[in-house]
Design a protein around this motif. Structure first.
Motif, PDB file in Angstrom:
ATOM      1  N   ASN A  61       0.867  -1.171   0.000  1.00 18.14           N
ATOM      2  CA  ASN A  61       0.000   0.000   0.000  1.00 18.14           C
ATOM      3  C   ASN A  61       0.909   1.227   0.000  1.00 18.14           C
ATOM      4  O   ASN A  61       1.796   1.329   0.842  1.00 18.14           O
ATOM      5  CB  ASN A  61      -0.891   0.013   1.242  1.00 18.14           C
ATOM      6  N   MET A  62       0.688   2.123  -0.961  1.00 19.43           N
ATOM      7  CA  MET A  62       1.521   3.320  -1.092  1.00 19.43           C
ATOM      8  C   MET A  62       0.628   4.553  -1.175  1.00 19.43           C
ATOM      9  O   MET A  62      -0.505   4.465  -1.651  1.00 19.43           O
ATOM     10  CB  MET A  62       2.377   3.270  -2.361  1.00 19.43           C
ATOM     11  N   ALA A  63       1.181   5.674  -0.741  1.00 16.97           N
ATOM     12  CA  ALA A  63       0.483   6.952  -0.871  1.00 16.97           C
ATOM     13  C   ALA A  63       1.512   8.058  -1.027  1.00 16.97           C
ATOM     14  O   ALA A  63       2.625   7.961  -0.503  1.00 16.97           O
ATOM     15  CB  ALA A  63      -0.377   7.213   0.357  1.00 16.97           C
ATOM     16  N   VAL A  64       1.130   9.111  -1.754  1.00 14.83           N
ATOM     17  CA  VAL A  64       1.986  10.292  -1.876  1.00 14.83           C
ATOM     18  C   VAL A  64       1.096  11.534  -1.854  1.00 14.83           C
ATOM     19  O   VAL A  64       0.046  11.580  -2.493  1.00 14.83           O
ATOM     20  CB  VAL A  64       2.882  10.247  -3.137  1.00 14.83           C
ATOM     21  N   ARG A  65       1.526  12.507  -1.049  1.00 18.56           N
ATOM     22  CA  ARG A  65       0.766  13.746  -0.846  1.00 18.56           C
ATOM     23  C   ARG A  65       1.594  14.941  -1.301  1.00 18.56           C
ATOM     24  O   ARG A  65       2.763  15.064  -0.946  1.00 18.56           O
ATOM     25  CB  ARG A  65       0.406  13.894   0.626  1.00 18.56           C
ATOM     26  N   ASP A  66       0.949  15.814  -2.074  1.00 19.94           N
ATOM     27  CA  ASP A  66       1.560  17.079  -2.494  1.00 19.94           C
ATOM     28  C   ASP A  66       1.297  18.097  -1.391  1.00 19.94           C
ATOM     29  O   ASP A  66       0.156  18.460  -1.135  1.00 19.94           O
ATOM     30  CB  ASP A  66       0.930  17.529  -3.811  1.00 19.94           C
ATOM     31  N   THR A  67       2.345  18.535  -0.716  1.00 19.75           N
ATOM     32  CA  THR A  67       2.175  19.412   0.447  1.00 19.75           C
ATOM     33  C   THR A  67       2.549  20.871   0.182  1.00 19.75           C
ATOM     34  O   THR A  67       2.575  21.674   1.101  1.00 19.75           O
ATOM     35  CB  THR A  67       3.004  18.885   1.645  1.00 19.75           C
ATOM     36  N   LYS A  68       2.845  21.209  -1.076  1.00 24.54           N
ATOM     37  CA  LYS A  68       3.223  22.593  -1.386  1.00 24.54           C
ATOM     38  C   LYS A  68       2.476  23.051  -2.638  1.00 24.54           C
ATOM     39  O   LYS A  68       2.424  22.327  -3.626  1.00 24.54           O
ATOM     40  CB  LYS A  68       4.729  22.698  -1.609  1.00 24.54           C
ATOM     41  N   CYS A  69       1.956  24.216  -2.600  1.00 25.35           N
ATOM     42  CA  CYS A  69       1.194  24.763  -3.732  1.00 25.35           C
ATOM     43  C   CYS A  69       2.140  25.432  -4.730  1.00 25.35           C
ATOM     44  O   CYS A  69       2.158  26.649  -4.881  1.00 25.35           O
ATOM     45  CB  CYS A  69       0.143  25.756  -3.224  1.00 25.35           C
ATOM     46  N   ASP A  70       2.935  24.597  -5.407  1.00 23.89           N
ATOM     47  CA  ASP A  70       3.918  25.134  -6.345  1.00 23.89           C
ATOM     48  C   ASP A  70       3.667  24.687  -7.782  1.00 23.89           C
ATOM     49  O   ASP A  70       4.442  25.015  -8.667  1.00 23.89           O
ATOM     50  CB  ASP A  70       5.332  24.748  -5.910  1.00 23.89           C
ATOM     51  N   GLY A  71       2.614  23.891  -8.008  1.00 25.29           N
ATOM     52  CA  GLY A  71       2.302  23.439  -9.365  1.00 25.29           C
ATOM     53  C   GLY A  71       3.144  22.274  -9.848  1.00 25.29           C
ATOM     54  O   GLY A  71       3.007  21.847 -10.992  1.00 25.29           O
ATOM     55  N   ASN A  72       4.024  21.734  -8.987  1.00 24.99           N
ATOM     56  CA  ASN A  72       4.876  20.610  -9.391  1.00 24.99           C
ATOM     57  C   ASN A  72       4.270  19.279  -8.937  1.00 24.99           C
ATOM     58  O   ASN A  72       3.931  19.126  -7.762  1.00 24.99           O
ATOM     59  CB  ASN A  72       6.269  20.748  -8.783  1.00 24.99           C
ATOM     60  N   PRO A  73       4.148  18.311  -9.858  1.00 27.06           N
ATOM     61  CA  PRO A  73       3.660  16.996  -9.462  1.00 27.06           C
ATOM     62  C   PRO A  73       4.655  16.292  -8.528  1.00 27.06           C
ATOM     63  O   PRO A  73       5.848  16.628  -8.494  1.00 27.06           O
ATOM     64  CB  PRO A  73       3.554  16.224 -10.779  1.00 27.06           C
ATOM     65  N   PRO A  91       8.392   1.036 -10.413  1.00 32.14           N
ATOM     66  CA  PRO A  91       7.650   2.060 -11.171  1.00 32.14           C
ATOM     67  C   PRO A  91       7.221   3.234 -10.281  1.00 32.14           C
ATOM     68  O   PRO A  91       6.884   3.043  -9.116  1.00 32.14           O
ATOM     69  CB  PRO A  91       6.429   1.294 -11.687  1.00 32.14           C
ATOM     70  N   TYR A  92       7.245   4.424 -10.869  1.00 30.09           N
ATOM     71  CA  TYR A  92       6.821   5.628 -10.151  1.00 30.09           C
ATOM     72  C   TYR A  92       5.297   5.639 -10.066  1.00 30.09           C
ATOM     73  O   TYR A  92       4.604   5.288 -11.022  1.00 30.09           O
ATOM     74  CB  TYR A  92       7.269   6.888 -10.887  1.00 30.09           C
ATOM     75  N   ARG A  93       4.794   6.114  -8.930  1.00 32.47           N
ATOM     76  CA  ARG A  93       3.353   6.316  -8.724  1.00 32.47           C
ATOM     77  C   ARG A  93       3.159   7.819  -8.549  1.00 32.47           C
ATOM     78  O   ARG A  93       3.667   8.413  -7.600  1.00 32.47           O
ATOM     79  CB  ARG A  93       2.857   5.563  -7.489  1.00 32.47           C
ATOM     80  N   TRP A  94       2.436   8.426  -9.494  1.00 38.86           N
ATOM     81  CA  TRP A  94       2.352   9.878  -9.594  1.00 38.86           C
ATOM     82  C   TRP A  94       1.107  10.457  -8.939  1.00 38.86           C
ATOM     83  O   TRP A  94       0.034   9.860  -8.972  1.00 38.86           O
ATOM     84  CB  TRP A  94       2.331  10.296 -11.075  1.00 38.86           C
ATOM     85  N   ASN A  95       1.275  11.670  -8.415  1.00 42.30           N
ATOM     86  CA  ASN A  95       0.157  12.507  -7.984  1.00 42.30           C
ATOM     87  C   ASN A  95       0.322  13.844  -8.701  1.00 42.30           C
ATOM     88  O   ASN A  95       1.216  14.623  -8.382  1.00 42.30           O
ATOM     89  CB  ASN A  95       0.157  12.714  -6.472  1.00 42.30           C
ATOM     90  N   GLU A  96      -0.544  14.076  -9.687  1.00 39.79           N
ATOM     91  CA  GLU A  96      -0.516  15.319 -10.461  1.00 39.79           C
ATOM     92  C   GLU A  96      -1.761  16.162 -10.178  1.00 39.79           C
ATOM     93  O   GLU A  96      -2.103  17.028 -10.959  1.00 39.79           O
ATOM     94  CB  GLU A  96      -0.427  14.989 -11.948  1.00 39.79           C
ATOM     95  N   ASN A  97      -2.415  15.896  -9.044  1.00 39.63           N
ATOM     96  CA  ASN A  97      -3.679  16.555  -8.726  1.00 39.63           C
ATOM     97  C   ASN A  97      -3.519  17.871  -7.978  1.00 39.63           C
ATOM     98  O   ASN A  97      -4.499  18.538  -7.707  1.00 39.63           O
ATOM     99  CB  ASN A  97      -4.574  15.615  -7.934  1.00 39.63           C
ATOM    100  N   GLY A  98      -2.307  18.219  -7.582  1.00 41.50           N
ATOM    101  CA  GLY A  98      -2.066  19.528  -6.991  1.00 41.50           C
ATOM    102  C   GLY A  98      -2.040  19.574  -5.483  1.00 41.50           C
ATOM    103  O   GLY A  98      -2.134  18.560  -4.788  1.00 41.50           O
ATOM    104  N   ASN A 103      -2.699  10.686  -3.407  1.00 40.32           N
ATOM    105  CA  ASN A 103      -3.061   9.521  -4.214  1.00 40.32           C
ATOM    106  C   ASN A 103      -2.631   8.259  -3.478  1.00 40.32           C
ATOM    107  O   ASN A 103      -1.556   8.236  -2.862  1.00 40.32           O
ATOM    108  CB  ASN A 103      -2.390   9.566  -5.589  1.00 40.32           C
ATOM    109  N   HIS A 104      -3.469   7.213  -3.573  1.00 42.94           N
ATOM    110  CA  HIS A 104      -3.232   5.931  -2.894  1.00 42.94           C
ATOM    111  C   HIS A 104      -3.219   4.795  -3.915  1.00 42.94           C
ATOM    112  O   HIS A 104      -3.961   4.839  -4.892  1.00 42.94           O
ATOM    113  CB  HIS A 104      -4.362   5.633  -1.898  1.00 42.94           C
ATOM    114  N   TRP A 105      -2.421   3.787  -3.643  1.00 38.18           N
ATOM    115  CA  TRP A 105      -2.405   2.549  -4.420  1.00 38.18           C
ATOM    116  C   TRP A 105      -2.383   1.398  -3.433  1.00 38.18           C
ATOM    117  O   TRP A 105      -1.649   1.441  -2.441  1.00 38.18           O
ATOM    118  CB  TRP A 105      -1.168   2.488  -5.321  1.00 38.18           C
ATOM    119  N   ASN A 106      -3.174   0.372  -3.709  1.00 44.10           N
ATOM    120  CA  ASN A 106      -3.295  -0.752  -2.788  1.00 44.10           C
ATOM    121  C   ASN A 106      -3.058  -2.085  -3.480  1.00 44.10           C
ATOM    122  O   ASN A 106      -3.292  -2.220  -4.682  1.00 44.10           O
ATOM    123  CB  ASN A 106      -4.688  -0.762  -2.146  1.00 44.10           C
TER     124      ASN A 106
END
Length: 144
Positions: A61-73, A91-98, A103-106
């Motif tokens: 189970n993986m998760a990644v959170r964008d914690t800065k409002c800089d427009g970078n995924p 493989p990279y698991r991306w969060n491009e939602n801002g 984003n979570h993967w299970n």
């Protein structure tokens, strides 16, 4: 005759109990070894947990959170140490939602094809030039 029958029955029951206890003691229930790691910086936070196998991991189970409002995924992955200086990125698991999104993967899995000794969680920001990345400490595989 009645005494002989009940004595033989007691012996049979006792023998069955002893054999059953010995079988349980030697077979037991296997417990799976688990691992977990986090990586973070001022722009990103990522985490993962998993169940170890001899050559990799399952139930990831993986998760990644964008914690800065800089427009970078941001993205998360593992670095797997395959030995003799070989580090295999998964493989990279991306969060491009801002900003502020996670984003979570299970139920992912990873098989290195060889005995896997350790992994670490890596989280990165896709910024200008070389991406800015943060790593967890190495997590050691007790199954290897």
């Amino acid at each position: 005759m009645k005494g002989l029958l009940s004595r033989n029955l007691r012996r049979a029951v006792t023998a069955t109990v002893v054999v059953s206890a010995a079988t349980l003691a030697f077979t037991g229930t296997a417990s799976a070894s688990t691992g977990a790691g986090t990586g973070s910086g001022s722009e990103v936070y990522g985490s993962a947990n998993w169940t170890w196998t001899l050559s990799g991991m399952k139930n990831i189970n993986m998760a990644v959170r964008d914690t800065k409002c800089d427009g970078n995924p941001v993205y998360v992955f593992f670095e797997a140490d395959l030995g003799m200086g070989t580090i295999d990125p998964t493989p990279y698991r991306w969060n491009e939602n801002g900003c502020g999104t996670t984003n979570h993967w299970n139920n992912l899995k990873y098989n290195s094809g060889t005995k896997l000794s350790r992994v670490r969680v890596v989280v990165c920001v896709d910024d200008a030039g070389w991406d800015t990345c943060y790593r967890s400490g190495w997590q050691y595989n007790p199954e290897a």
